[in-house]
Design a protein around this motif. Structure first.
Motif, short mmCIF file in Angstrom:
data_model
loop_
_atom_site.label_atom_id
_atom_site.label_comp_id
_atom_site.label_asym_id
_atom_site.label_seq_id
_atom_site.Cartn_x
_atom_site.Cartn_y
_atom_site.Cartn_z
N MET A 1 48.53 55.68 24.44
CA MET A 1 48.30 54.24 24.55
C MET A 1 47.08 54.01 25.45
SD MET A 1 50.73 50.97 25.37
CE MET A 1 52.02 51.66 24.43
N ARG A 2 46.24 53.09 25.02
CA ARG A 2 45.03 52.78 25.79
C ARG A 2 45.36 51.94 27.01
NH1 ARG A 2 40.65 51.00 21.31
NH2 ARG A 2 40.49 49.34 22.79
N GLU A 3 44.62 52.18 28.07
CA GLU A 3 44.79 51.40 29.30
C GLU A 3 43.96 50.14 29.23
OE1 GLU A 3 45.45 54.02 33.19
OE2 GLU A 3 43.43 54.18 32.37
N ILE A 4 44.47 49.09 29.84
CA ILE A 4 43.68 47.88 30.11
C ILE A 4 43.29 47.95 31.57
CG2 ILE A 4 43.69 45.37 30.31
CD1 ILE A 4 45.53 45.27 27.89
N ILE A 5 41.98 47.90 31.82
CA ILE A 5 41.44 48.01 33.18
C ILE A 5 40.73 46.71 33.53
CG2 ILE A 5 39.90 49.29 34.70
CD1 ILE A 5 40.28 51.71 32.77
N TYR A 6 41.20 46.07 34.58
CA TYR A 6 40.56 44.84 35.08
C TYR A 6 39.54 45.30 36.12
CZ TYR A 6 40.44 39.93 36.77
OH TYR A 6 40.07 38.65 37.11
N ASP A 7 38.27 45.28 35.74
CA ASP A 7 37.15 45.78 36.53
C ASP A 7 36.31 44.57 36.89
OD1 ASP A 7 34.79 47.06 37.45
OD2 ASP A 7 34.92 48.64 35.94
N VAL A 8 36.39 44.13 38.16
CA VAL A 8 35.82 42.82 38.49
C VAL A 8 35.38 42.77 39.95
CG1 VAL A 8 38.08 41.82 39.06
CG2 VAL A 8 36.26 40.32 38.23
N ALA A 9 34.37 41.97 40.21
CA ALA A 9 33.96 41.67 41.59
C ALA A 9 34.88 40.60 42.14
CB ALA A 9 32.51 41.20 41.62
N VAL A 10 35.21 40.72 43.43
CA VAL A 10 36.10 39.75 44.06
C VAL A 10 35.66 39.53 45.50
CG1 VAL A 10 37.81 41.52 44.71
CG2 VAL A 10 38.55 39.14 44.41
N SER A 11 35.79 38.30 45.96
CA SER A 11 35.44 37.96 47.34
C SER A 11 36.57 38.41 48.27
CB SER A 11 35.21 36.45 47.47
OG SER A 11 36.43 35.76 47.25
N LEU A 12 36.30 38.38 49.55
CA LEU A 12 37.31 38.74 50.54
C LEU A 12 38.54 37.84 50.45
CD1 LEU A 12 35.08 39.43 53.68
CD2 LEU A 12 36.17 41.12 52.17
N ASP A 13 38.33 36.60 49.99
CA ASP A 13 39.46 35.67 49.89
C ASP A 13 40.01 35.55 48.47
OD1 ASP A 13 37.06 34.38 49.25
OD2 ASP A 13 37.62 32.48 50.17
N GLY A 14 39.70 36.52 47.60
CA GLY A 14 40.37 36.62 46.31
C GLY A 14 39.80 35.81 45.16
N PHE A 15 38.53 35.44 45.22
CA PHE A 15 37.92 34.69 44.13
C PHE A 15 36.91 35.55 43.39
CE2 PHE A 15 39.23 31.46 47.21
CZ PHE A 15 39.95 30.60 46.40
N ILE A 16 36.88 35.40 42.05
CA ILE A 16 35.92 36.15 41.24
C ILE A 16 34.66 35.32 40.95
CG2 ILE A 16 37.69 37.62 40.23
CD1 ILE A 16 37.42 35.95 37.63
N GLN A 124 50.62 38.80 34.01
CA GLN A 124 51.97 38.23 33.95
C GLN A 124 52.80 38.90 32.85
OE1 GLN A 124 53.15 35.87 36.11
NE2 GLN A 124 55.15 35.98 35.16
N ASN A 125 52.14 39.35 31.80
CA ASN A 125 52.82 40.03 30.70
C ASN A 125 52.88 41.55 30.88
OD1 ASN A 125 53.68 38.09 28.42
ND2 ASN A 125 51.72 37.30 29.16
N GLY A 126 52.50 42.02 32.07
CA GLY A 126 52.64 43.44 32.40
C GLY A 126 51.70 44.36 31.65
N LEU A 127 50.55 43.85 31.23
CA LEU A 127 49.65 44.65 30.40
C LEU A 127 48.44 45.22 31.13
CD1 LEU A 127 49.82 42.46 27.18
CD2 LEU A 127 50.98 44.64 27.62
N VAL A 128 48.21 44.85 32.39
CA VAL A 128 47.11 45.44 33.15
C VAL A 128 47.59 46.77 33.72
CG1 VAL A 128 45.51 45.18 35.08
CG2 VAL A 128 46.14 43.17 33.72
N ASP A 129 46.88 47.84 33.39
CA ASP A 129 47.27 49.17 33.85
C ASP A 129 46.57 49.61 35.12
OD1 ASP A 129 48.98 49.99 31.50
OD2 ASP A 129 47.10 49.53 30.46
N ARG A 130 45.31 49.20 35.25
CA ARG A 130 44.52 49.60 36.43
C ARG A 130 43.65 48.44 36.88
NH1 ARG A 130 41.30 54.54 34.63
NH2 ARG A 130 40.07 53.91 36.41
N LEU A 131 43.40 48.42 38.19
CA LEU A 131 42.46 47.47 38.78
C LEU A 131 41.30 48.26 39.39
CD1 LEU A 131 44.92 45.24 40.86
CD2 LEU A 131 43.90 44.69 38.64
#
Length: 176
Positions: A1-16, A124-131
């Motif tokens: 099964m393929r992974e879903i990877i959320y690869d994103v820049a984020v601020s110290l206070d949690g905003f993209i 929320q649907n449990g589909l993100v595998d990695r951050l």
């Protein structure tokens, strides 16, 4: 099964991004950016919501075109309009079944690109595998959250931590 990877820049206070989707406060160049562009080559498919896809229009992306030429594109939206001969797939309904089926196909990992609302729904649907978080040394105070609408806590196992001289820290997590 393929992974879903959320690869994103984020601020110290949690905003993209700041309000209106402005990402200009994030460091745009340096070794963290080079590493990101290298990682992009390892993804075979990109998923995103309408707002993230349309964000590319301001940078010359034409409706229906791929933002990342080497990746298959799946845009999750009930309202996005693209030409009939679009080079992207617009997923208009049954998102959970469509995304679950996409994960079951063979190939390289799936890149979850941007989008606080869509990312929140995927998580929320449990589909993100990695951050993979590029934590920038900035505080935005408001804007688009890393995960909008996420109501259930999720646990993550910490992985690699890579600090960069410009203050960006790359943080990797796997679903616990």
């Amino acid at each position: 099964m393929r992974e879903i990877i959320y690869d994103v820049a984020v601020s110290l206070d949690g905003f993209i991004a700041a309000p209106g989707g402005d990402a200009s406060a994030f460091p745009q160049t340096g070794p963290h950016a080079d590493a990101y562009f290298e990682r992009l080559g390892s993804y075979g498919t990109v998923i995103m919501g309408r707002s993230t896809y349309e964000f590319g229009y301001a940078f010359g992306l034409e409706p229906g075109a791929r933002a990342y030429p080497h990746m298959d594109h799946h845009i999750f939206s009930t309202s996005l309009k693209v030409p009939e001969d679009a080079d992207v797939a617009v997923i208009r309904d049954d998102w959970l079944a469509q995304l679950t089926a996409l994960k079951k196909t063979g190939g390289a990992p799936i890149y979850l690109c941007g989008g606080g609302m869509f990312a929140g729904w995927v998580a929320q649907n449990g589909l993100v595998d990695r951050l993979i978080l590029k934590r920038a040394p900035i505080v935005l105070g408001q804007g688009i959250r890393l995960f909008e609408g996420l109501t259930d806590p999720t646990s993550w196992a910490a992985g690699a931590v890579t600090p960069y001289d410009n203050g960006v820290t790359l943080l990797e997590y796997a679903r616990a």
